[in-house]
Design a protein around this motif. Structure first.
Motif, mmCIF file in Angstrom:
data_model
loop_
_atom_site.group_PDB
_atom_site.id
_atom_site.type_symbol
_atom_site.label_atom_id
_atom_site.label_comp_id
_atom_site.label_asym_id
_atom_site.label_seq_id
_atom_site.Cartn_x
_atom_site.Cartn_y
_atom_site.Cartn_z
ATOM 1 N N PHE A 21 0.833 -1.197 0.000
ATOM 2 C CA PHE A 21 0.000 0.000 0.000
ATOM 3 C C PHE A 21 0.865 1.243 0.000
ATOM 4 C CE2 PHE A 21 -2.790 -3.275 1.432
ATOM 5 C CZ PHE A 21 -4.042 -2.908 0.978
ATOM 6 N N ARG A 22 0.348 2.311 -0.635
ATOM 7 C CA ARG A 22 1.056 3.592 -0.634
ATOM 8 C C ARG A 22 0.095 4.661 -0.117
ATOM 9 N NH1 ARG A 22 -0.477 6.676 -5.065
ATOM 10 N NH2 ARG A 22 -1.499 5.506 -6.698
ATOM 11 N N ASP A 23 0.661 5.657 0.513
ATOM 12 C CA ASP A 23 -0.105 6.750 1.102
ATOM 13 C C ASP A 23 -0.703 7.617 -0.007
ATOM 14 O OD1 ASP A 23 -1.079 8.955 2.494
ATOM 15 O OD2 ASP A 23 0.671 9.087 3.798
ATOM 16 N N VAL A 24 -2.024 7.777 0.006
ATOM 17 C CA VAL A 24 -2.711 8.621 -0.971
ATOM 18 C C VAL A 24 -3.521 9.708 -0.263
ATOM 19 C CG1 VAL A 24 -2.759 6.900 -2.827
ATOM 20 C CG2 VAL A 24 -4.617 6.945 -1.143
ATOM 21 N N SER A 25 -3.123 10.022 0.963
ATOM 22 C CA SER A 25 -3.844 10.997 1.787
ATOM 23 C C SER A 25 -3.928 12.375 1.156
ATOM 24 C CB SER A 25 -3.164 11.126 3.150
ATOM 25 O OG SER A 25 -3.107 9.885 3.799
ATOM 26 N N ALA A 26 -2.977 12.729 0.307
ATOM 27 C CA ALA A 26 -2.947 14.056 -0.293
ATOM 28 C C ALA A 26 -3.927 14.210 -1.461
ATOM 29 C CB ALA A 26 -1.533 14.389 -0.762
ATOM 30 N N GLU A 27 -4.484 13.108 -1.947
ATOM 31 C CA GLU A 27 -5.438 13.209 -3.055
ATOM 32 C C GLU A 27 -6.656 14.007 -2.606
ATOM 33 O OE1 GLU A 27 -6.436 9.466 -4.869
ATOM 34 O OE2 GLU A 27 -4.324 8.936 -5.179
ATOM 35 N N ALA A 28 -7.110 14.905 -3.454
ATOM 36 C CA ALA A 28 -8.215 15.807 -3.111
ATOM 37 C C ALA A 28 -9.466 15.059 -2.636
ATOM 38 C CB ALA A 28 -8.546 16.693 -4.310
ATOM 39 N N ILE A 81 -13.486 -4.871 20.795
ATOM 40 C CA ILE A 81 -13.475 -3.525 21.355
ATOM 41 C C ILE A 81 -14.919 -3.063 21.544
ATOM 42 C CG2 ILE A 81 -11.202 -2.941 20.447
ATOM 43 C CD1 ILE A 81 -12.646 -1.197 18.350
ATOM 44 N N PRO A 82 -15.175 -2.332 22.618
ATOM 45 C CA PRO A 82 -16.558 -1.964 22.961
ATOM 46 C C PRO A 82 -17.074 -0.788 22.146
ATOM 47 C CG PRO A 82 -15.045 -1.045 24.575
ATOM 48 C CD PRO A 82 -14.216 -1.889 23.624
ATOM 49 N N PRO A 83 -18.399 -0.583 22.199
ATOM 50 C CA PRO A 83 -18.960 0.631 21.612
ATOM 51 C C PRO A 83 -18.315 1.856 22.274
ATOM 52 C CG PRO A 83 -20.697 -0.900 22.241
ATOM 53 C CD PRO A 83 -19.415 -1.445 22.790
ATOM 54 N N ASN A 84 -18.310 2.965 21.566
ATOM 55 C CA ASN A 84 -17.757 4.244 22.029
ATOM 56 C C ASN A 84 -16.235 4.287 22.045
ATOM 57 O OD1 ASN A 84 -20.352 5.403 22.412
ATOM 58 N ND2 ASN A 84 -20.513 4.220 24.312
ATOM 59 N N THR A 85 -15.575 3.327 21.408
ATOM 60 C CA THR A 85 -14.125 3.393 21.230
ATOM 61 C C THR A 85 -13.842 4.484 20.201
ATOM 62 O OG1 THR A 85 -13.829 1.058 21.777
ATOM 63 C CG2 THR A 85 -12.078 2.091 20.499
ATOM 64 N N ILE A 86 -12.854 5.319 20.473
ATOM 65 C CA ILE A 86 -12.540 6.466 19.612
ATOM 66 C C ILE A 86 -11.334 6.143 18.726
ATOM 67 C CG2 ILE A 86 -11.903 8.910 19.558
ATOM 68 C CD1 ILE A 86 -14.672 8.398 20.751
ATOM 69 N N VAL A 87 -11.503 6.367 17.414
ATOM 70 C CA VAL A 87 -10.405 6.195 16.457
ATOM 71 C C VAL A 87 -10.278 7.470 15.623
ATOM 72 C CG1 VAL A 87 -10.679 3.681 16.335
ATOM 73 C CG2 VAL A 87 -11.802 5.110 14.636
ATOM 74 N N LYS A 88 -9.042 7.765 15.224
ATOM 75 C CA LYS A 88 -8.769 8.963 14.423
ATOM 76 C C LYS A 88 -7.997 8.555 13.181
ATOM 77 C CE LYS A 88 -6.608 13.511 14.816
ATOM 78 N NZ LYS A 88 -5.907 14.419 15.749
ATOM 79 N N THR A 89 -8.439 9.019 12.020
ATOM 80 C CA THR A 89 -7.779 8.695 10.754
ATOM 81 C C THR A 89 -6.462 9.449 10.645
ATOM 82 O OG1 THR A 89 -9.957 8.479 9.745
ATOM 83 C CG2 THR A 89 -8.076 8.577 8.254
ATOM 84 N N ILE A 90 -5.368 8.700 10.412
ATOM 85 C CA ILE A 90 -4.076 9.359 10.262
ATOM 86 C C ILE A 90 -3.563 9.328 8.818
ATOM 87 C CG2 ILE A 90 -3.370 9.198 12.653
ATOM 88 C CD1 ILE A 90 -1.779 6.713 12.022
ATOM 89 N N ARG A 91 -4.045 8.375 8.016
ATOM 90 C CA ARG A 91 -3.719 8.397 6.589
ATOM 91 C C ARG A 91 -4.647 7.433 5.842
ATOM 92 N NH1 ARG A 91 0.743 5.806 8.653
ATOM 93 N NH2 ARG A 91 1.001 3.687 7.934
ATOM 94 N N VAL A 92 -4.687 7.631 4.522
ATOM 95 C CA VAL A 92 -5.439 6.754 3.632
ATOM 96 C C VAL A 92 -4.430 6.125 2.684
ATOM 97 C CG1 VAL A 92 -7.306 6.582 1.937
ATOM 98 C CG2 VAL A 92 -7.441 8.293 3.770
ATOM 99 N N GLU A 93 -4.565 4.816 2.463
ATOM 100 C CA GLU A 93 -3.630 4.101 1.588
ATOM 101 C C GLU A 93 -4.383 3.352 0.500
ATOM 102 O OE1 GLU A 93 -0.147 3.111 4.862
ATOM 103 O OE2 GLU A 93 -1.624 1.556 4.428
ATOM 104 N N ARG A 94 -3.737 3.228 -0.666
ATOM 105 C CA ARG A 94 -4.288 2.481 -1.801
ATOM 106 C C ARG A 94 -3.321 1.361 -2.147
ATOM 107 N NH1 ARG A 94 -5.505 6.365 -5.341
ATOM 108 N NH2 ARG A 94 -7.705 6.277 -4.817
ATOM 109 N N CYS A 95 -3.872 0.221 -2.505
ATOM 110 C CA CYS A 95 -3.048 -0.912 -2.911
ATOM 111 C C CYS A 95 -2.273 -0.526 -4.171
ATOM 112 C CB CYS A 95 -3.916 -2.135 -3.171
ATOM 113 S SG CYS A 95 -2.969 -3.607 -3.598
ATOM 114 N N SER A 96 -0.956 -0.715 -4.118
ATOM 115 C CA SER A 96 -0.119 -0.321 -5.250
ATOM 116 C C SER A 96 0.279 -1.484 -6.150
ATOM 117 C CB SER A 96 1.142 0.385 -4.746
ATOM 118 O OG SER A 96 1.880 -0.474 -3.906
#
Length: 144
Positions: A21-28, A81-96
């Motif tokens: 996978f490669r980081d594609v977080s910068a894609e609009a 993991i229980p309900p109300n667990t908090i997650v934050k997106t740090i990057r998006v990746e696409r299969c290369s």
């Protein structure tokens, strides 16, 4: 006919190798996901995955998905993991190295409310949980 057989063999061989996978977080179309916080609405499972099944004691990454999760020699741990667990997106990746017509995406997240998983990436495979259309996660608005 020979070309069809060769094409089928090549496609089959592509499915045998490990996905990269490669980081594609910068894609609009994807950049708005970065920094977005979500809360789980129900119990989910985080599976520890080993890429090298010859040494199945080492976690390479975790994957967050709906229950019952997955099984196989690559799965070396399972954590509900229980309900109300908090997650934050740090990057998006696409299969290369997937098939040319594949747009396989995954979100790499930080599990903020449980530091158990901080040692390796936690991914949400878009094929298992569509982060925009799921009933498993809800976006947490700023200030809530």
């Amino acid at each position: 006919m020979k070309y069809a057989i060769v094409a089928c063999l090549l496609l089959a061989m592509m499915g045998c190798k490990s996905k990269e996978f490669r980081d594609v977080s910068a894609e609009a179309s994807l950049s708005h996901f970065i920094g977005t916080t979500y809360k789980t609405k129900k119990e989910l499972i985080i599976c520890g995955i080993a890429r090298n099944t010859q040494n199945p004691k080492i976690v390479d990454y975790y994957t967050l998905m709906e229950l019952p999760g997955i099984n196989g020699p690559e799965v070396i741990s399972r954590h509900v993991i229980p309900p109300n667990t908090i997650v934050k997106t740090i990057r998006v990746e696409r299969c290369s190295n997937c098939l040319p017509f594949s747009t396989e995406l995954r979100w790499v997240v930080d599990v903020l409310s449980d530091r158990t998983f901080k040692d390796h990436p936690v991914v949400i495979d878009a094929g298992r949980i569509d982060i925009e259309k799921t009933n498993a996660l809800v976006k947490v608005e700023a200030g809530t």
